[in-house]
Every structure is written in C-alpha cells, then in structure tokens.
Design an enzyme around this catalytic site. Structure first.
Site: not given
Ligand code: GLA
Length: 730
Positions: A473, A543
């Site tokens: 990420d 997300d």
């Molecule tokens: C980002 C990712 C999510 C999750 C969060 C965790 O927003 O896109 O899928 O992994 O971080 O903090």
C-alpha cells in the site's frame, strides 16, 4: 516483419499488418536540416502504399522557420513550433535551442530492456521488432535515441527516448517526453479521471482549441488522472470506429497534453511530469515507455489489445498466467480492532466457504491501533498477535489456506521508532515544517541507504517463507519535496528519482520472492498504472467497494487494464463509504467481473449470506480462468444508461460469460435486449439452466434480459449467464 525501412526515402514503416501502420519519414526542414515527421498513423497500409504518402506539404512548411502544422515525431522547443513539445533543453549559458540531426538508425528483432524501468517485454526475439533512430545536436553533443518496438501479433507498439550527454557541459532537460502522436482535427478526447473512492471515470469530449492536459504532480500516478489518453472519432463507439490510445508505463508524476492549435494540428505529448533533469557530461537518462494502440474496431478493440499485451507481456512471474486465489481480507471487517482469535474465526468461515487466501490488513505491527503511528516499525504487535505473524500464518496454513499480509513500506509515521532513529529519512524541505497526511510522511527513496533499509525490512518477514501474498500500500502523496542528501535537491527531479528508487526496491523484492503474489494499492486505486503491473500483477481497484459505484470504476478501469489486474471484493452492507445496502447477489455479480475476493467479518454474517457466498465462491472457481484470461468486452455503459453489461469469451468462442446489471429500475419499459460481441454466429449456446440460444441471435438481436423473480422491479438487479457452445453448426 513489422518494421520496413525505405533507405532512399528515409522512411520507416511500423505495422502489425492488420490494425495499424505508423509511417515516420525524414523531410527537409529549416537550415536544410532533416526533420522527422509522422507521415501517417492509422489503419494498416500495404508497405508499397507508404511510398505514395505525400510529404511535400510538410517539407515546404518547415522551410519557413515557423512551423505550426508539421506532425513532428519528437518536436523540440526553440524552432518556431509553438505547440507543446517533447524536448526542451537548457545549456549552461542559458540557451535553449538544441537542433537534432539524423545520425543513423538500426532495426533488430527483440526488445531491449529499459535500464531501471518497468516496460513491456518480448519472450522471444521473434515476438517484437525494434527501431532505433539516432539523433544528435552538434553544438552540445546531446544525443537522443528514439526507440520504437512493434509487437506484431499483439497489435501494439511502444515508444520512448533515451538521452545521452556526449558533450562537456551539464544540460538541463526541462522537458523530455516519451512519445508524441499527431492527428487531424475533429477528434474527441477520452480519458479516465477520478478521485479517492471514484477512480477511473470515463470522460469523453470534443478536443478543444488550446491545450488540454491530464497530469499528476503527486509523486504517484494518482487518483485524479490515470496516465492514459485516447483520441477517437466522434462516431467511434465501443464496437466500431477509430481510436488511438496512449498509456504510460510509469507510476509517478506525469503529464499528457492534447493540443489543438489555430491551424487544426492536433498533437498528444505524453511523458513524465517535466522535471528539469540535470544531465551531466557522460550521463544517460532513459524515459519510461509509452504504449500506443490504434484500433479501427472501437474502444473494445483498443482494450482487447491493451489487455492482452499488459496481461502477457507486462505482468511477469509465476502468477502471470495462474488463476488468482479467492481471498478474504479483514480490513472492512475489523479495521484496526482485531486479535488472533477474531482473525482465525474469520479465516475458518472463509475456509468453510471455499476461500483460498486469508489477508491480514493494516494494524498488525508496532503499536498501531489507529492510523496515527508505527509505519516503519514492521515488528508484530504481540498484544494482538501473541504468536506473531509466523504463528498466525502457521495456523492459517494449518487450515489449508494461504496467508497474506498488508504492508505500507514507503511510509514513515512521525510516531515510530524508525523516525526517532532517522528523522532525516523522510522527504522534507530543510527548516520547514513537515506536512503530514494521514499522520504520515514519505520515506526518501532517492537515497540508497533508505532503499536498502526498505529491502531489508520487508525481506525479514518475507524470508520466513510463511507469507504467500503481499498487499503493498501507499497512502499519501508528496508534500514538501526535498532530501537531506543535497546532491539532487532540485524539487522536480525528486519526483523521478523517488520512482526510480522505488522501482529498484520493487525489482529486488519481487526477484527475491518470486512465489509471492503481490498486489499494489494506493489509498484504493491511486497508483493503478502499467508501471506497477510490471512488478505486481494485480491492483486494489478502489476503497469504494459499493457495488453500484464499482460498476463505473471497473468499467472505466477496463478501458486499459486487464481483468486479472482489477481486484474486486464483496463487502458488508451498509457499504462503509456510500452507506448503500444492496443484495449479496448483486455484490457478488459485480465482484465476479474482476479479480474476486471478500472483505468483511465473515463470522458476523447470516447463515443465508454465508451459504450464498459459498455458492458464489464455487462459481468463481469454475469461471475465473475464463474471467481472468478471456477476452473482455464492454456492452452497455453505466455512465450512459441505468444499466451496465459486459462479457468475457474464450479464444475459440466456445465459452462466454454475459453480465448485465440494472442500477435503477425504469418502470414500464420495453424489455431490454443486449447484443453480445465475440460470439460464434454459427453456433448454438446453452446456459447453466439448459436454455438454448443461437449465436447469431445473441449477436444481432441480443439476449433478452430477465432478472430473477422480484429483481425486475428492484434497483440493483443483476444476472450472470455462463454460456457454452454445445452444437457447432446450426
Ligand atoms: C488503504 C487501502 C485499504 C486499507 C487501508 C489500511 O486505504 O486502500 O484497502 O488497506 O489503507 O489502512
């Protein structure tokens, strides 16, 4: 053969012999210097015909000293071309007028790698042919090599430039683009814009006078503008008509300009965000490549080419051609609030449903119970996980599931041991406050020592052999841009150096751990680009897991990126972002249109929902090979209608899956029929319920859309139909 050279005419013909021809030719220019123009880019021409393309107009125009119409292949500033250029260079004395002469060319089978950069590749030399065109500015001894590779059977070509300073002074490359495409006026522009939780929305409009640009100066390709643009005719649809797509294999700050000037010259210039790169004597600077796709078979025709090229000759490694596991990720189910027992309960239900991979998301390390701390301290939180990651991974493996882990390696929390030990390891500007986003700063990946730290820290856990999947990420973009290492403090340059540092780290890690399945992520789909796909064959798309929003996000993403790269999860309702509640069936059918998984606390679901998810999982396993490796076509746009439809079919058209969705119901409407593409018109097909369809009818009349009982009167209804040929001749 896909590159023909006519030496006498100084003409180069790039073609796949089917979709496209691109003809480049040197014509006389100012000061009797030869200039490379793009004489033609369009539908494939027989090679002989290229000699009949008229270049006299461009030759004449360029004697004028002011040239605002010639379709230059690599235009340079300072020579009377007032359109956006590909190249702008400043010498030490401040002058800005490099002038490139033709030095020579080379054609060879195969495709060279691009030093330190992600790029499409050929597995055998026969698959690709490359043309090098060597140019040189005599005054500065700056050499520019233009590189074009044609993938004949994949119907695409790539373009980039390599700069080499063979002179004595340091040159500043104010602009150095990867490619330029010229077209006549009257085209439309299509691009993919968005934001967090609504990535890659399709926008299309008539190219306006002036310069329209899409860009990112975030240090990542970003949520706002995907590094992709297409020119198309107003009459082009998903199914027919001309389209030229340009996609950058680059994950950092970028700039794509579309300019329509007063004389009707339309030009696309695509590349890195201009970065004032200092090119010292003897140094070389290689630009990321652009992939160019021309199709006369509409937007689907363009997407088919991008999909196959990116799935098979950009993605690499053991996972490239493997069916992807159906996973359960705990993020939306627990956020930071979990312990080993809770995770195991989720995993056990998942196992019982037939899921194959359990992914532990954010919150397993340091003292991270919210997003205020600990990025950089990649040791397990033993309060939550008394047996550590290794112990949890063992327990997951014991129930015969694979184990995956979330990381955000490029980041550092000010509240972390790493930051306390190395406050200068983040990007920052001396004497200025460090602006945080999501309470975090970005590691300075322009530094060799920080790159090495990252490689070592990520490798420590991965070396245990207990981790089968990594979600990589990256949750914030650049703020103050500067480095404690002052050798290259120029702000703009850091945008490129950061990405080169990251690519080095990624190359080292994916080479060291070839069996791990890597998925990239950036606040959802904020770095969904061809550059990342070279290292990680799948990406967390958004997300926003709301199924209605996902129709648009997945539809837009599919313009360029293959289905196997588009991760799509079924999550709980009400949805955590939109608050919308839709049926489990609808959520499952939308997620099946991507690389499917689940993201919720499975232990809290009703037995009915668990049963439905179990059935969905079985179906995914049956259909995923076709989904992930078949030909995906968009049929009905969710941006233009209340419905949405797409299909996937295999190469010999013996199997296909048809998806149709009703976002909101339209009362008292004539029944919907959706015409399928990629169907064998001579064949009969049968669905899983035994209904029989004639291929010709599916193609020309369409499939009558009947949602399951009750669904036709509801919003958010869906149908997924798997069809198999059962009698080849009518
Ligand atoms: C980002 C990712 C999510 C999750 C969060 C965790 O927003 O896109 O899928 O992994 O971080 O903090």
């Amino acid at each position: 053969m896909s590159i023909f050279v006519h030496e006498k005419e100084k003409l180069f013909h790039l073609t796949d012999g089917h979709q496209f021809s691109r003809v480049l030719k040197f014509v006389p220019g100012v000061h009797k210097r030869e200039q490379l123009i793009e004489l033609y880019y369009g539908r494939a021409l027989p090679d002989d015909a290229t000699l009949h393309l008229d270049s006299s107009l461009f030759a004449l125009a360029s004697f004028d000293g002011i040239n605002q119409t010639s379709p230059f292949v690599y235009p340079v500033s300072g020579h009377g071309d007032f359109r956006p250029v590909a190249c702008a260079v400043t010498e030490e004395n401040g002058t800005q007028s490099p002038c490139f002469n033709f030095v020579g060319y080379k054609v060879a089978q195969g495709k060279p790698t691009l030093q330190g950069l992600p790029a499409t590749y050929a597995e055998t030399n026969e698959e690709a042919t490359t043309l090098w065109i060597y140019l040189k500015d005599e005054i500065t001894s700056l050499e520019v090599t233009l590189l074009f590779t044609v993938f004949e059977k994949l119907h695409a070509h790539t373009s980039t430039a390599i700069y080499h300073n063979a002179g004595k002074q340091t040159l500043r490359l104010d602009k150095s683009a990867s490619c330029v495409v010229n077209a006549p006026q009257g085209k439309e522009i299509m691009h993919l814009h968005g934001g967090w939780a609504r990535e890659r929305q399709v926008e299309r409009f008539t190219a306006p006078r002036g310069t329209f640009s899409i860009s990112s100066n975030r240090g990542a390709s970003g949520h706002d503008h995907n590094p992709f643009v297409a020119l198309l005719d107003p009459t082009t649809t998903e199914f027919q008509g001309e389209v030229m797509g340009v996609s950058l294999v680059w994950s950092g700050s970028h700039l794509m300009e579309v300019d329509l000037n007063a004389f009707g010259s339309l030009r696309v210039v695509a590349g890195i965000f201009p970065c004032a790169w200092q090119l010292k004597a003897g140094e070389t600077f290689t630009l990321p490549e652009a992939v160019l796709v021309y199709s006369h078979e509409g937007l689907n025709g363009m997407s088919h080419i991008f999909h196959k090229l990116y799935r098979t000759r950009l993605c690499r490694g053991v996972w490239r051609d493997k069916e992807r596991p159906v996973l359960i990720n705990n993020w939306e189910g627990t956020y930071f609030n979990f312990n080993e027992e809770k995770l195991l309960n989720i995993a056990k239900v998942g196992k019982d449903m037939g899921l194959e991979l359990f992914v532990l998301d954010d919150g397993w390390f340091g003292k991270r119970n919210d997003d205020h701390s600990s990025l950089g301290d990649w040791e397990e939180n033993l309060e939550k996980l008394p047996n550590g990651i290794a112990g949890l991974a063992d327990k997951i493996h014991d129930i015969d599931m694979k184990f995956g882990l979330w990381y955000e390696p490029e980041m550092i929390s000010p509240d972390s041991n790493l930051y306390r030990a190395h406050p200068d390891w983040c990007l920052h500007a001396e004497n200025r406050e460090r602006t945080q986003a999501r309470q975090q700063l970005i590691l300075d990946l322009t530094r060799g020592d920080v790159q090495q730290y990252l490689i070592d820290s990520v490798s420590t856990l991965l070396s245990t052999g207990k981790i089968d999947y990594v979600k990589w990420d990256m949750n914030r973009n650049f703020g103050e841009v500067g480095s404690a290492q002052t050798s290259y403090t120029h702000v703009a340059q850091l945008h490129v150096r950061y990405m080169l540092g990251l690519y080095h780290v990624l190359e080292t890690i994916v080479t060291r751990f070839p069996n791990i399945l890597f998925e990239s992520c950036s606040g959802g789909g904020g770095r969904f680009d061809a550059g990342m796909l070279y290292y990680m064959p799948q990406t967390w798309t958004s997300d926003d897991s709301d199924a209605v929003e996902r129709l648009r996000i997945q539809y837009g993403t599919s313009m360029v990126y293959p289905i196997a790269s588009i991760s799509a999860h079924v999550s709980d309702v009400p949805n955590h972002i939109t608050g919308r509640s839709v049926s489990m069936k609808f959520r499952g059918d939308v997620a099946l249109g991507g690389n499917m998984g689940y993201e919720m606390d499975l232990s809290l679901q009703t037995p009915e929902d668990v049963a439905e998810m179990r059935a969905q999982t079985q179906r995914v396993k049956k259909l995923r090979k076709l989904m992930q490796q078949g030909t995906f076509s968009r049929l009905v746009s969710p941006f233009e209608t209340r419905n949405c439809a797409w299909q996937v079919s295999n190469e010999d058209l013996s199997e296909l899956i048809f998806f149709v969705f009703q976002q909101t119901v339209t009362p008292a409407m004539y029944p919907i029929f959706v015409q399928l593409q990629d169907v064998d018109e001579k064949a009969m097909y049968q669905d899983e319920e035994g209904n029989v369809y004639a291929g010709a009818v599916l193609k020309h009349k369409g499939m009558r859309v009947l949602f399951e009982q009750g669904q036709g009167t509801k919003d958010c209804a869906s149908k997924v139909c798997y069809l198999k040929k059962y009698d080849s001749v009518l």
